[in-house]
Motif scaffolding. Structure first.
Motif, PDB file in Angstrom:
ATOM      1  N   GLY A  28      13.956  -3.737   2.802  1.00 31.90           N
ATOM      2  CA  GLY A  28      13.417  -4.789   1.946  1.00 31.90           C
ATOM      3  C   GLY A  28      12.204  -4.336   1.161  1.00 31.90           C
ATOM      4  N   VAL A  29      11.324  -3.573   1.795  1.00 31.58           N
ATOM      5  CA  VAL A  29      10.132  -3.064   1.102  1.00 31.58           C
ATOM      6  C   VAL A  29      10.552  -2.132  -0.034  1.00 31.58           C
ATOM      7  N   VAL A  30      11.512  -1.263   0.236  1.00 32.51           N
ATOM      8  CA  VAL A  30      11.984  -0.335  -0.801  1.00 32.51           C
ATOM      9  C   VAL A  30      12.674  -1.097  -1.930  1.00 32.51           C
ATOM     10  N   LYS A  31      13.507  -2.057  -1.587  1.00 36.67           N
ATOM     11  CA  LYS A  31      14.275  -2.799  -2.597  1.00 36.67           C
ATOM     12  C   LYS A  31      13.388  -3.668  -3.482  1.00 36.67           C
ATOM     13  N   THR A  32      12.482  -4.433  -2.858  1.00 35.22           N
ATOM     14  CA  THR A  32      11.654  -5.365  -3.632  1.00 35.22           C
ATOM     15  C   THR A  32      10.406  -4.717  -4.203  1.00 35.22           C
ATOM     16  N   LYS A  33      10.037  -3.539  -3.663  1.00 36.64           N
ATOM     17  CA  LYS A  33       8.821  -2.831  -4.067  1.00 36.64           C
ATOM     18  C   LYS A  33       7.570  -3.674  -3.814  1.00 36.64           C
ATOM     19  N   GLU A  34       7.657  -4.571  -2.816  1.00 37.06           N
ATOM     20  CA  GLU A  34       6.521  -5.405  -2.439  1.00 37.06           C
ATOM     21  C   GLU A  34       6.038  -5.002  -1.056  1.00 37.06           C
ATOM     22  N   PRO A  35       4.732  -4.789  -0.891  1.00 42.33           N
ATOM     23  CA  PRO A  35       4.188  -4.418   0.420  1.00 42.33           C
ATOM     24  C   PRO A  35       4.346  -5.552   1.432  1.00 42.33           C
ATOM     25  N   VAL A  36       4.357  -5.176   2.693  1.00 39.81           N
ATOM     26  CA  VAL A  36       4.431  -6.136   3.789  1.00 39.81           C
ATOM     27  C   VAL A  36       3.343  -5.769   4.799  1.00 39.81           C
ATOM     28  N   ALA A  37       2.529  -6.756   5.174  1.00 42.96           N
ATOM     29  CA  ALA A  37       1.508  -6.544   6.192  1.00 42.96           C
ATOM     30  C   ALA A  37       2.130  -6.756   7.569  1.00 42.96           C
ATOM     31  N   VAL A  38       1.691  -5.971   8.530  1.00 45.69           N
ATOM     32  CA  VAL A  38       2.131  -6.117   9.912  1.00 45.69           C
ATOM     33  C   VAL A  38       0.931  -6.610  10.715  1.00 45.69           C
ATOM     34  N   SER A  39       1.157  -7.663  11.516  1.00 51.94           N
ATOM     35  CA  SER A  39       0.044  -8.233  12.278  1.00 51.94           C
ATOM     36  C   SER A  39       0.323  -8.167  13.769  1.00 51.94           C
ATOM     37  N   ARG A  40      -0.767  -8.119  14.503  1.00 54.67           N
ATOM     38  CA  ARG A  40      -0.722  -8.193  15.964  1.00 54.67           C
ATOM     39  C   ARG A  40      -1.847  -9.139  16.368  1.00 54.67           C
ATOM     40  N   ALA A  41      -1.533 -10.108  17.216  1.00 56.14           N
ATOM     41  CA  ALA A  41      -2.507 -11.121  17.632  1.00 56.14           C
ATOM     42  C   ALA A  41      -3.126 -11.816  16.411  1.00 56.14           C
ATOM     43  N   ASN A  42      -2.284 -12.122  15.442  1.00 56.73           N
ATOM     44  CA  ASN A  42      -2.686 -12.812  14.206  1.00 56.73           C
ATOM     45  C   ASN A  42      -3.715 -12.069  13.377  1.00 56.73           C
ATOM     46  N   GLN A  43      -3.823 -10.760  13.570  1.00 60.96           N
ATOM     47  CA  GLN A  43      -4.724  -9.931  12.771  1.00 60.96           C
ATOM     48  C   GLN A  43      -3.915  -8.852  12.074  1.00 60.96           C
ATOM     49  N   PRO A  44      -4.042  -8.705  10.751  1.00 62.82           N
ATOM     50  CA  PRO A  44      -3.316  -7.630  10.069  1.00 62.82           C
ATOM     51  C   PRO A  44      -3.800  -6.270  10.561  1.00 62.82           C
ATOM     52  N   ILE A  45      -2.860  -5.374  10.848  1.00 56.51           N
ATOM     53  CA  ILE A  45      -3.236  -4.057  11.368  1.00 56.51           C
ATOM     54  C   ILE A  45      -2.775  -2.919  10.478  1.00 56.51           C
ATOM     55  N   VAL A  46      -1.753  -3.145   9.654  1.00 55.95           N
ATOM     56  CA  VAL A  46      -1.236  -2.088   8.796  1.00 55.95           C
ATOM     57  C   VAL A  46      -0.420  -2.733   7.678  1.00 55.95           C
ATOM     58  N   VAL A  47      -0.262  -1.997   6.581  1.00 57.05           N
ATOM     59  CA  VAL A  47       0.552  -2.476   5.473  1.00 57.05           C
ATOM     60  C   VAL A  47       1.636  -1.442   5.191  1.00 57.05           C
ATOM     61  N   LEU A  48       2.865  -1.906   5.084  1.00 58.55           N
ATOM     62  CA  LEU A  48       3.976  -1.060   4.672  1.00 58.55           C
ATOM     63  C   LEU A  48       4.124  -1.211   3.163  1.00 58.55           C
ATOM     64  N   LEU A  49       4.162  -0.096   2.452  1.00 62.16           N
ATOM     65  CA  LEU A  49       4.343  -0.176   1.015  1.00 62.16           C
ATOM     66  C   LEU A  49       5.241   0.963   0.560  1.00 62.16           C
ATOM     67  N   PRO A  50       5.912   0.770  -0.578  1.00 61.23           N
ATOM     68  CA  PRO A  50       6.772   1.833  -1.090  1.00 61.23           C
ATOM     69  C   PRO A  50       5.972   3.110  -1.351  1.00 61.23           C
ATOM     70  N   TYR A  51       6.620   4.243  -1.191  1.00 63.72           N
ATOM     71  CA  TYR A  51       5.952   5.533  -1.331  1.00 63.72           C
ATOM     72  C   TYR A  51       5.290   5.683  -2.698  1.00 63.72           C
ATOM     73  N   GLU A  52       5.942   5.220  -3.753  1.00 64.52           N
ATOM     74  CA  GLU A  52       5.368   5.347  -5.101  1.00 64.52           C
ATOM     75  C   GLU A  52       4.026   4.621  -5.188  1.00 64.52           C
ATOM     76  N   GLN A  53       3.930   3.463  -4.558  1.00 63.94           N
ATOM     77  CA  GLN A  53       2.669   2.727  -4.566  1.00 63.94           C
ATOM     78  C   GLN A  53       1.602   3.467  -3.770  1.00 63.94           C
ATOM     79  N   TYR A  54       1.999   4.072  -2.657  1.00 60.04           N
ATOM     80  CA  TYR A  54       1.057   4.864  -1.865  1.00 60.04           C
ATOM     81  C   TYR A  54       0.500   6.013  -2.701  1.00 60.04           C
ATOM     82  N   VAL A  55       1.382   6.707  -3.430  1.00 61.70           N
ATOM     83  CA  VAL A  55       0.938   7.832  -4.258  1.00 61.70           C
ATOM     84  C   VAL A  55      -0.075   7.353  -5.291  1.00 61.70           C
TER      85      VAL A  55
END
Length: 88
Positions: free
Chosen positions: A31-58
């Motif tokens: 889904g992240v690759v297809k939509t090219k929209e980042p997704v935040a990952v949370s643990r205990a209701n706190q964001p801990i990391v963001v998944l984003l397409p490689y092109e955006q990371y670059v």
């Protein structure tokens, strides 16, 4: 509901709990690759990391590297001016 929404400066960021990510990693990554929209990952209701397409990371990494180079040039220029101000 798979995603929640986290407010950012430019709008909402999809957020997923870490446990849900573990269960559906492949689908989330697709889904992240297809939509090219980042997704935040949370643990205990706190964001801990963001998944984003490689092109955006670059783009982000290039911008950060450029900012560091500009800061180094500005610092060197300030040092030069400090050493030569009396002669000018």
């Amino acid at each position: 509901m798979l995603y929640n929404s986290t407010r950012l400066q430019e709008g909402a960021l999809k957020t997923i709990k870490a446990l849900a990510l573990r269960k559906r990693l492949g689908a989330i990554l697709d889904g992240v690759v297809k939509t090219k929209e980042p997704v935040a990952v949370s643990r205990a209701n706190q964001p801990i990391v963001v998944l984003l397409p490689y092109e955006q990371y670059v783009q982000v990494a290039d911008r950060a590297a450029r900012t560091r180079r500009l800061a180094a040039v500005a610092e060197a220029t300030d040092r030069w001016w400090g050493q030569h101000a009396e002669r000018l």
